[in-house]
Enzyme design. Structure first.
Site, PDB file in Angstrom:
ATOM      1  CG  HIS A 105     -12.139  24.814  47.834  1.00  0.00           C
ATOM      2  ND1 HIS A 105     -12.831  25.437  48.850  1.00  0.00           N
ATOM      3  CD2 HIS A 105     -11.886  23.550  48.272  1.00  0.00           C
ATOM      4  CE1 HIS A 105     -12.996  24.585  49.848  1.00  0.00           C
ATOM      5  NE2 HIS A 105     -12.424  23.441  49.523  1.00  0.00           N
ATOM      6  CB  SER A 106      -9.069  23.853  41.539  1.00  0.00           C
ATOM      7  OG  SER A 106     -10.134  22.922  41.498  1.00  0.00           O
ATOM      8  NE  ARG A 107     -16.610  25.157  43.295  1.00  0.00           N
ATOM      9  CZ  ARG A 107     -17.694  24.393  43.414  1.00  0.00           C
ATOM     10  NH1 ARG A 107     -18.190  23.791  42.346  1.00  0.00           N
ATOM     11  NH2 ARG A 107     -18.283  24.236  44.579  1.00  0.00           N
ATOM     12  CD  GLU A 108     -13.051  28.637  46.527  1.00  0.00           C
ATOM     13  OE1 GLU A 108     -12.091  29.087  47.197  1.00  0.00           O
ATOM     14  OE2 GLU A 108     -13.918  27.881  47.017  1.00  0.00           O
ATOM     15  CD  GLU A 127     -15.463  31.472  51.604  1.00  0.00           C
ATOM     16  OE1 GLU A 127     -15.524  31.655  50.366  1.00  0.00           O
ATOM     17  OE2 GLU A 127     -15.265  30.361  52.124  1.00  0.00           O
ATOM     18  CG  HIS A 183     -11.434  29.480  50.992  1.00  0.00           C
ATOM     19  ND1 HIS A 183     -11.587  28.159  50.656  1.00  0.00           N
ATOM     20  CD2 HIS A 183     -10.540  29.487  52.024  1.00  0.00           C
ATOM     21  CE1 HIS A 183     -10.833  27.405  51.429  1.00  0.00           C
ATOM     22  NE2 HIS A 183     -10.184  28.189  52.267  1.00  0.00           N
ATOM     23  CB  SER A 184     -14.018  33.346  46.065  1.00  0.00           C
ATOM     24  OG  SER A 184     -14.041  32.366  45.036  1.00  0.00           O
ATOM     25  CE1 TYR A 185     -21.597  32.971  46.041  1.00  0.00           C
ATOM     26  CE2 TYR A 185     -20.290  31.228  45.071  1.00  0.00           C
ATOM     27  CZ  TYR A 185     -21.526  31.731  45.452  1.00  0.00           C
ATOM     28  OH  TYR A 185     -22.672  31.007  45.245  1.00  0.00           O
TER      29      TYR A 185
END
Length: 436
Positions: free
Chosen positions: A196-199, A397, A323-325
């Site tokens: 997921h690119s925004r992480e 996460e 991943h986050s968050y």
């Protein structure tokens, strides 16, 4: 500027200051070609029951879309975080209040955090150029990461190599770092970041981890034993098109950038595009949804590249997708509440890993199966890995729990990576000591 978690108020700019800030932000965004999020807020809602959860889920179906769920409606015990555009704040807050849904403001103005993040990156970039160095405590662009990979492989060619496993939808190289002490078809461990690119914290953690491996090999007995018997593969930028887009246009972009004839909305959620449970609960058939699963399993080149590589290799023993968050460590299944056959072993290993993580900086993680700890999600990486015979399949996460969400300050990169490393090391050591 942060809103108070309890839903209170905090001092804000005067109307004149706000107008000046708005004008400045718009000019800056226009100059850089980047989307502007001035006035957008992240609201946190804690649903009391399934009825209230249903009311929150109804928001996702609004057309045009009015909210961007950062933590979607899952169960009453978990908070729901959603970004609300400034233009929709009045409507959404009225909706919540009319249905008795209490909310608090986690982030009062997203653009303030974005401006701080951009300023920190610019400052770090100037320092790196003046010292000809690479900062592991800063966020970087795709081009900077690609350049770092080339230099890193050259400097550590005795243990690291670069493999291109495919190309993205926009024809960017999909690269993997291989850490190996020699030999062929060693048992292997897979780690991916940034699906997921925004992480952004995940990419930064992956880069720090890669450097940690070469730094500690020969010094850390556990890591040295792992690399003598196993290979480690790290995919630092699993979604290169989306990641490039977060820097050039939309910092909060999640999906890839695939386009299909007749479909207005762009992109597929790469963590819903895997074969296991494809199209089931926790994914969406609406191409405009942030969890759109795509037209068919493995339709996306970024997913197909991993599937083909891991399948052709045939000897992966662990897969860890970062991943986050939310601060969680989880294992299959995501698609259902059904326990996996080695549930007890995975539970105990996750417990050991989060305990090792906690000892570094005192950060607490929840752990358990994805479906019971976070939410039901179908077509995800770790379910596919487990169903493909990879016994040790985990999903992280990372930090935080919502104060900053996907906009975690760069000052937290090193602490996050340090603690994550101890959990990764625990999982890899267990994999080494329990061959199958």
């Amino acid at each position: 500027m942060q809103g108070t978690p309890a839903g209170g108020t905090s001092p804000g700019p005067s109307p004149m200051d706000r107008q000046t800030l708005l004008v400045f932000s718009l000019i800056l965004a226009a100059a850089l070609g980047q989307m502007n999020f001035t006035g957008d807020q992240v609201l946190r809602v804690l649903a009391k029951d399934e009825k209230q959860l249903s009311l929150l889920r109804d928001l996702e179906g609004l057309k045009p879309q009015k909210v961007d769920f950062w933590r979607g409606p899952a169960r009453p015990s978990l908070p729901v975080d959603m970004r609300v555009p400034f233009s929709e704040l009045k409507y959404i807050k009225a909706y919540l209040e009319s249905h008795g849904l209490a909310y608090s403001i986690m982030i009062k103005d997203i653009q303030v955090l974005l401006d701080e993040e951009r300023e920190a990156m610019a400052k770090s970039r100037r320092l790196e150029r003046s010292t000809s160095s690479f900062s592991y405590s800063s966020y970087h662009t795709l081009e900077e990461i690609s350049s770092w990979i080339d230099n890193f492989v050259t400097e550590h060619s005795d243990i690291v190599s670069k493999i291109q496993i495919g190309n993205s939808f926009e024809n960017r190289s999909i690269l993997v770092l291989k850490f190996s002490t020699g030999g062929s078809r060693h048992p292997a461990i897979w780690i991916d970041t940034g699906i997921h690119s925004r992480e952004w914290i995940t990419h930064a953690t992956g880069i720090w981890t890669a450097n940690k491996i070469v730094s500690d090999y020969g010094k850390d007995r556990v890591l040295t034993d792992i690399l003598k018997a196993m290979d480690i593969f790290i995919e630092l930028v699993t979604n290169p098109d989306g990641f490039a887009f977060t820097h050039s246009m939309n910092r909060l972009w999640r999906k890839n950038k695939s386009i299909r004839p007749g479909i207005f909305c762009i992109g597929v959620d790469l963590n819903r595009n895997w074969k296991s449970g494809f199209g089931g609960n926790g994914s969406n058939s609406n191409p405009c949804s942030e969890t759109y699963h795509g037209p068919s399993p493995q339709s996306e080149p970024e997913v197909a590249a991993i599937v083909n590589f891991i399948t052709a290799h045939g000897n992966f023993k662990a897969l860890i997708s970062i991943h986050s968050y939310s601060q969680m460590l989880m294992y299959p299944y995501g698609r259902s509440l059904e326990p996996v056959s080695n549930q007890r072993e995975l539970y105990d290993l996750a417990k050991d890993a989060v305990e090792a993580l906690y000892k570094v900086h005192g950060i607490e993680y929840f752990f358990g199966s994805i479906s019971t700890t976070l939410y039901v999600a179908s077509g995800i990486t770790v379910d596919w890995a487990y169903d493909s015979g990879i016994k040790y399949a985990f999903s992280f996460e990372l930090r935080d729990t919502g104060r900053y969400g996907f906009l975690l300050p760069a000052t937290q990169i090193i602490p996050t990576a340090q603690e994550t490393w101890m959990a990764l090391r625990t999982i890899m050591e267990h994999t080494l000591n329990h061959p199958y």
